[in-house]
Design a protein around this motif. Sequence first.
Motif, PDB file in Angstrom:
ATOM      1  N   GLY A   1       0.790  -1.219   0.000  1.00  0.00           N
ATOM      2  CA  GLY A   1       0.000   0.000   0.000  1.00  0.00           C
ATOM      3  C   GLY A   1       0.822   1.268   0.000  1.00  0.00           C
ATOM      4  N   GLN A   2       1.966   1.246  -0.685  1.00  0.00           N
ATOM      5  CA  GLN A   2       2.838   2.420  -0.673  1.00  0.00           C
ATOM      6  C   GLN A   2       3.019   3.027  -2.068  1.00  0.00           C
ATOM      7  OE1 GLN A   2       5.692   1.353   3.154  1.00  0.00           O
ATOM      8  NE2 GLN A   2       6.385   0.719   1.139  1.00  0.00           N
ATOM      9  N   GLY A   3       2.042   2.764  -2.951  1.00  0.00           N
ATOM     10  CA  GLY A   3       2.056   3.455  -4.237  1.00  0.00           C
ATOM     11  C   GLY A   3       2.347   2.603  -5.450  1.00  0.00           C
ATOM     12  N   ASN A   4       2.873   1.383  -5.282  1.00  0.00           N
ATOM     13  CA  ASN A   4       3.137   0.529  -6.437  1.00  0.00           C
ATOM     14  C   ASN A   4       1.825  -0.096  -6.925  1.00  0.00           C
ATOM     15  OD1 ASN A   4       4.415  -1.170  -8.363  1.00  0.00           O
ATOM     16  ND2 ASN A   4       4.496  -2.820  -6.859  1.00  0.00           N
ATOM     17  N   ASP A   5       1.645  -0.161  -8.260  1.00  0.00           N
ATOM     18  CA  ASP A   5       0.426  -0.781  -8.784  1.00  0.00           C
ATOM     19  C   ASP A   5       0.722  -1.965  -9.699  1.00  0.00           C
ATOM     20  OD1 ASP A   5       1.499   0.476 -10.957  1.00  0.00           O
ATOM     21  OD2 ASP A   5      -0.306   1.617 -11.483  1.00  0.00           O
ATOM     22  N   ARG A   6       1.986  -2.433  -9.723  1.00  0.00           N
ATOM     23  CA  ARG A   6       2.361  -3.581 -10.561  1.00  0.00           C
ATOM     24  C   ARG A   6       2.644  -4.792  -9.671  1.00  0.00           C
ATOM     25  NH1 ARG A   6       7.110  -1.575 -14.250  1.00  0.00           N
ATOM     26  NH2 ARG A   6       7.705  -0.554 -12.301  1.00  0.00           N
ATOM     27  N   PRO A   7       2.111  -5.968 -10.018  1.00  0.00           N
ATOM     28  CA  PRO A   7       2.181  -7.136  -9.126  1.00  0.00           C
ATOM     29  C   PRO A   7       3.595  -7.698  -9.015  1.00  0.00           C
ATOM     30  CG  PRO A   7       1.286  -7.779 -11.251  1.00  0.00           C
ATOM     31  CD  PRO A   7       1.399  -6.282 -11.275  1.00  0.00           C
ATOM     32  N   THR A   8       3.888  -8.256  -7.863  1.00  0.00           N
ATOM     33  CA  THR A   8       5.188  -8.865  -7.584  1.00  0.00           C
ATOM     34  C   THR A   8       4.996 -10.312  -7.136  1.00  0.00           C
ATOM     35  OG1 THR A   8       5.198  -8.273  -5.245  1.00  0.00           O
ATOM     36  CG2 THR A   8       6.029  -6.611  -6.791  1.00  0.00           C
ATOM     37  N   VAL A   9       6.124 -11.000  -6.941  1.00  0.00           N
ATOM     38  CA  VAL A   9       6.080 -12.374  -6.435  1.00  0.00           C
ATOM     39  C   VAL A   9       5.428 -12.407  -5.057  1.00  0.00           C
ATOM     40  CG1 VAL A   9       7.491 -14.349  -5.728  1.00  0.00           C
ATOM     41  CG2 VAL A   9       8.090 -13.062  -7.799  1.00  0.00           C
ATOM     42  N   THR A  10       5.742 -11.434  -4.211  1.00  0.00           N
ATOM     43  CA  THR A  10       5.128 -11.369  -2.883  1.00  0.00           C
ATOM     44  C   THR A  10       3.616 -11.224  -2.989  1.00  0.00           C
ATOM     45  OG1 THR A  10       7.093 -10.473  -1.801  1.00  0.00           O
ATOM     46  CG2 THR A  10       4.982  -9.994  -0.767  1.00  0.00           C
ATOM     47  N   ASP A  11       3.144 -10.405  -3.917  1.00  0.00           N
ATOM     48  CA  ASP A  11       1.698 -10.232  -4.090  1.00  0.00           C
ATOM     49  C   ASP A  11       1.031 -11.554  -4.463  1.00  0.00           C
ATOM     50  OD1 ASP A  11       1.507  -7.406  -3.604  1.00  0.00           O
ATOM     51  OD2 ASP A  11       2.494  -7.085  -5.522  1.00  0.00           O
ATOM     52  N   ALA A  12       1.687 -12.349  -5.303  1.00  0.00           N
ATOM     53  CA  ALA A  12       1.130 -13.660  -5.662  1.00  0.00           C
ATOM     54  C   ALA A  12       1.028 -14.559  -4.441  1.00  0.00           C
ATOM     55  CB  ALA A  12       1.996 -14.313  -6.734  1.00  0.00           C
ATOM     56  N   ASN A  13       2.059 -14.548  -3.591  1.00  0.00           N
ATOM     57  CA  ASN A  13       2.018 -15.365  -2.376  1.00  0.00           C
ATOM     58  C   ASN A  13       0.928 -14.889  -1.419  1.00  0.00           C
ATOM     59  OD1 ASN A  13       4.050 -17.491  -2.433  1.00  0.00           O
ATOM     60  ND2 ASN A  13       5.576 -15.869  -2.540  1.00  0.00           N
ATOM     61  N   VAL A  14       0.708 -13.589  -1.366  1.00  0.00           N
ATOM     62  CA  VAL A  14      -0.346 -13.047  -0.495  1.00  0.00           C
ATOM     63  C   VAL A  14      -1.719 -13.485  -0.988  1.00  0.00           C
ATOM     64  CG1 VAL A  14      -1.491 -10.913   0.243  1.00  0.00           C
ATOM     65  CG2 VAL A  14       0.997 -11.060   0.302  1.00  0.00           C
ATOM     66  N   VAL A  15      -1.960 -13.354  -2.283  1.00  0.00           N
ATOM     67  CA  VAL A  15      -3.262 -13.702  -2.855  1.00  0.00           C
ATOM     68  C   VAL A  15      -3.566 -15.189  -2.689  1.00  0.00           C
ATOM     69  CG1 VAL A  15      -4.489 -13.925  -5.061  1.00  0.00           C
ATOM     70  CG2 VAL A  15      -3.342 -11.791  -4.477  1.00  0.00           C
ATOM     71  N   LEU A  16      -2.535 -16.037  -2.732  1.00  0.00           N
ATOM     72  CA  LEU A  16      -2.741 -17.482  -2.600  1.00  0.00           C
ATOM     73  C   LEU A  16      -2.778 -17.934  -1.140  1.00  0.00           C
ATOM     74  CD1 LEU A  16      -0.452 -18.717  -5.504  1.00  0.00           C
ATOM     75  CD2 LEU A  16      -2.948 -18.497  -5.493  1.00  0.00           C
ATOM     76  N   GLY A  17      -2.748 -17.011  -0.211  1.00  0.00           N
ATOM     77  CA  GLY A  17      -2.887 -17.341   1.200  1.00  0.00           C
ATOM     78  C   GLY A  17      -1.625 -17.808   1.878  1.00  0.00           C
ATOM     79  N   ARG A  18      -0.495 -17.704   1.206  1.00  0.00           N
ATOM     80  CA  ARG A  18       0.743 -18.242   1.763  1.00  0.00           C
ATOM     81  C   ARG A  18       1.414 -17.288   2.748  1.00  0.00           C
ATOM     82  NH1 ARG A  18       3.182 -21.513  -3.489  1.00  0.00           N
ATOM     83  NH2 ARG A  18       1.203 -22.539  -4.003  1.00  0.00           N
ATOM     84  N   ILE A  19       1.101 -16.026   2.643  1.00  0.00           N
ATOM     85  CA  ILE A  19       1.601 -15.020   3.584  1.00  0.00           C
ATOM     86  C   ILE A  19       0.420 -14.464   4.356  1.00  0.00           C
ATOM     87  CG2 ILE A  19       2.686 -12.746   3.787  1.00  0.00           C
ATOM     88  CD1 ILE A  19       4.346 -13.383   1.339  1.00  0.00           C
ATOM     89  N   ASP A  20       0.561 -14.388   5.665  1.00  0.00           N
ATOM     90  CA  ASP A  20      -0.509 -13.874   6.523  1.00  0.00           C
ATOM     91  C   ASP A  20      -0.598 -12.358   6.366  1.00  0.00           C
ATOM     92  OD1 ASP A  20      -2.331 -13.219   8.441  1.00  0.00           O
ATOM     93  OD2 ASP A  20      -1.216 -14.043  10.135  1.00  0.00           O
ATOM     94  N   PRO A  21      -1.696 -11.842   5.828  1.00  0.00           N
ATOM     95  CA  PRO A  21      -1.802 -10.391   5.626  1.00  0.00           C
ATOM     96  C   PRO A  21      -1.879  -9.604   6.933  1.00  0.00           C
ATOM     97  CG  PRO A  21      -3.897 -11.463   5.149  1.00  0.00           C
ATOM     98  CD  PRO A  21      -2.893 -12.558   5.357  1.00  0.00           C
ATOM     99  N   GLU A  22      -2.206 -10.288   8.028  1.00  0.00           N
ATOM    100  CA  GLU A  22      -2.340  -9.592   9.315  1.00  0.00           C
ATOM    101  C   GLU A  22      -1.008  -9.450  10.048  1.00  0.00           C
ATOM    102  OE1 GLU A  22      -5.110  -8.214  10.053  1.00  0.00           O
ATOM    103  OE2 GLU A  22      -6.219  -9.155   8.398  1.00  0.00           O
ATOM    104  N   ASN A  23       0.024 -10.153   9.587  1.00  0.00           N
ATOM    105  CA  ASN A  23       1.315 -10.116  10.282  1.00  0.00           C
ATOM    106  C   ASN A  23       2.471  -9.993   9.290  1.00  0.00           C
ATOM    107  OD1 ASN A  23       0.622 -10.696  13.245  1.00  0.00           O
ATOM    108  ND2 ASN A  23      -0.456 -12.338  12.164  1.00  0.00           N
ATOM    109  N   PRO A  24       2.576  -8.869   8.599  1.00  0.00           N
ATOM    110  CA  PRO A  24       3.674  -8.710   7.632  1.00  0.00           C
ATOM    111  C   PRO A  24       5.017  -8.582   8.334  1.00  0.00           C
ATOM    112  CG  PRO A  24       2.447  -6.656   7.858  1.00  0.00           C
ATOM    113  CD  PRO A  24       1.685  -7.708   8.627  1.00  0.00           C
ATOM    114  N   ILE A  25       6.087  -9.131   7.695  1.00  0.00           N
ATOM    115  CA  ILE A  25       7.410  -9.039   8.294  1.00  0.00           C
ATOM    116  C   ILE A  25       7.942  -7.624   8.142  1.00  0.00           C
ATOM    117  CG2 ILE A  25       7.898 -11.466   7.826  1.00  0.00           C
ATOM    118  CD1 ILE A  25       9.719 -10.597   5.552  1.00  0.00           C
ATOM    119  N   GLY A  26       8.880  -7.268   8.993  1.00  0.00           N
ATOM    120  CA  GLY A  26       9.510  -5.952   8.925  1.00  0.00           C
ATOM    121  C   GLY A  26       9.035  -4.998   9.982  1.00  0.00           C
TER     122      GLY A  26
END
Length: 685
Positions: free
Chosen positions: A355-380
């Motif tokens: 949510g910081q201005g990028n509008d082009r999909p990345t590998v991380t976005d694919a993992n998020v959409v497929l449920g592999r990364i918890d959207p409620e607990n992002p690293i960093g």
Amino acid sequence: MTKMIGVDVGGTFTDVFVLDEATGVAQVAKVPTTRPDQSGGFLDGIHQQVDDLSSVAAVVHGTTAGTNALLERKGAKIGVITTQGLRDVLEMRRRDRPRTWGLRGDFSPVVPRNLRLEVPERTLADGTIRTPVDLEAVTAAAQQLIDEGCLAVAILFANAYANAENEAMAVAAVRGMWPNDHVSCSSEILPEIREFERFSTTALNAYLQPEVSGYITRLDQALTKGGFTGEFMIVQSNGGVMGTETACRLPIRTALSGPAAGVIAAGHIAATAGFDNVITGDMGGTSFDVALIAQGQSMLSPQTSIDFGMVVRNPMIEITTIGAGGGSIAWVDKGGLLNIGPESAGSTPGPVAYGQGNDRPTVTDANVVLGRIDPENPIGGKLDRLDVEAAAKAIDLHVGQKLNLSTVEAAEAILRIANSRMAGAIRLVSIERGFDPKRFAFMPFGGGGALHTGAILNEVGIGSAIVPRYPGVTSAMGCVIADMRQDFVQTINTLTATLDTDALRSVLQKHIDDGMALLNAAQTRFDARDIVVELDMAYVGQTHTVAVPLPITLDGTAVKAPTIEEVEAAFDAGYQATYGRLLKNGTRRVMNLRTAVIGRRPKFDLTTLAPKGGTVEAAHTGTRKVHFGDAWFETMIYNRLDLPVGAEIKGPAILVQPDTTVLVDPGLTAKVDTSGNTIITRDED
């Protein structure tokens, strides 16, 4: 002072590993990398875990400042002073070209032609001085470069490896008038035959000096201001560490600093876990770095090309890098083919889900959409939640609609392409170099590596994987355990029959004395000190050399001269091992002497990182639907750091921790070993 801190700065995140040697307790932190000045994230990461810097004995840094400056062509404005007739060596290179097939191509060296100045001087290949250096011409050239605004200068004289007298006189004259310390000398940096490689390495060193030395100085001052009184060291591309003074003088040795630290940690972790043969995969936000460790030894290369024409002749851990990190952008070309990278969203703006201005999909976005990364607990630690909806829309717009795929199908396609590219890099360092990947274990690390473990095992045919206890900060851990190492080289260029063994002993003794002096000046302690000596040798008429280990004998600190017979026997053994045969009546030639002086730093007990007690039931935190292949699976979620030693988790499962996410695909089983690593294997059919 009992704390050791390792800091690895990547393209997206800065990782910190803090080890208290007194208690064996480790702490980690992961913060976004700050740009353009990376020192902000560096200090922020340290302060997340350490309030009082006076308690810190050493800070060891794996930096990408030099790598980025080379790749992005953002080094300093520099000049060159060289022998008459050689101003274009950097531009002619080896008469190679960017694209093998095609008659056109261009290349601009880091020093434009108008800043490459010639002076009268000439040393012959046998070391004879035919033309003494014209010092008035040298000082005039230096003044011209100063007037042009050059921040650094490289002195590059012909055959200076054979006799450095002319070059040394010129360097002394330039250093006497240059406004800073950024004067690079080819015979000091690489006293080795072959003009282009020596010129390129020295010029790139000068190109990096203002940037890297300024960066290191800022960090040093900030640490000191915060109360730090310990030792600040930098990881080298060869996997060793060096003091900041050496790093500021020889920044070219940091060209692959960060990735090298990860390989060092991987080797130690794998050996402790009982694996001597390992292929590492460091997946950060920008790249996927692959290296091979065989029989416990990482592969060292004497030379690498950072980019076309930017050749560095310096020992480096062999690392293959591709643009397939978590932030690598997915895009469809005009021919309708899906591509991943090399462009990356980096840390700013980052993946669409950030949510910081990028509008082009990345590998991380694919993992998020497929449920592999918890959207409620992002690293960093900087974001409260990932925007799954925005990631899905970006995948739809840029991939799904163009390829007539649903959102989930498009996300799976992105991961398939990324996994295929990563598998290709692994084959490059294994199969294409004569290693069977089935005999190796795969060690994924970095923030995103453990999400792709199952795919890599299937794509390459590797039987098992080792996920380190803290995969997201493995390179930072490597900083803490890396040995101190200094490499030296000197061209000999003579037949073995006429080898002056006393002269060889004299050069070798100087290498050892200089290396030991650097170890003695370090504040750190060493468990042992090793000396590794090799000769680059070949038969007369051959271009490529064989690295020949040369056993040496020390009498106290004095080295005994090897005999000609010992040198020839060592060559025969090395050549036979490499090619399986010797050449009858072949005349042997010694090209270069290479010496490594290594201070073995203490390695902490990895079992101290293992979980203490706990149960599988207590570590279980719930379930989530995750997409694998062509179906959604109800997937068990565990807090990985709470799983006890010996715990076995059947896939599909997700093991969550602050610095990464470990994905256990269906058909795989994860087991926690005595050091807290997770060993992933295929289920028995």
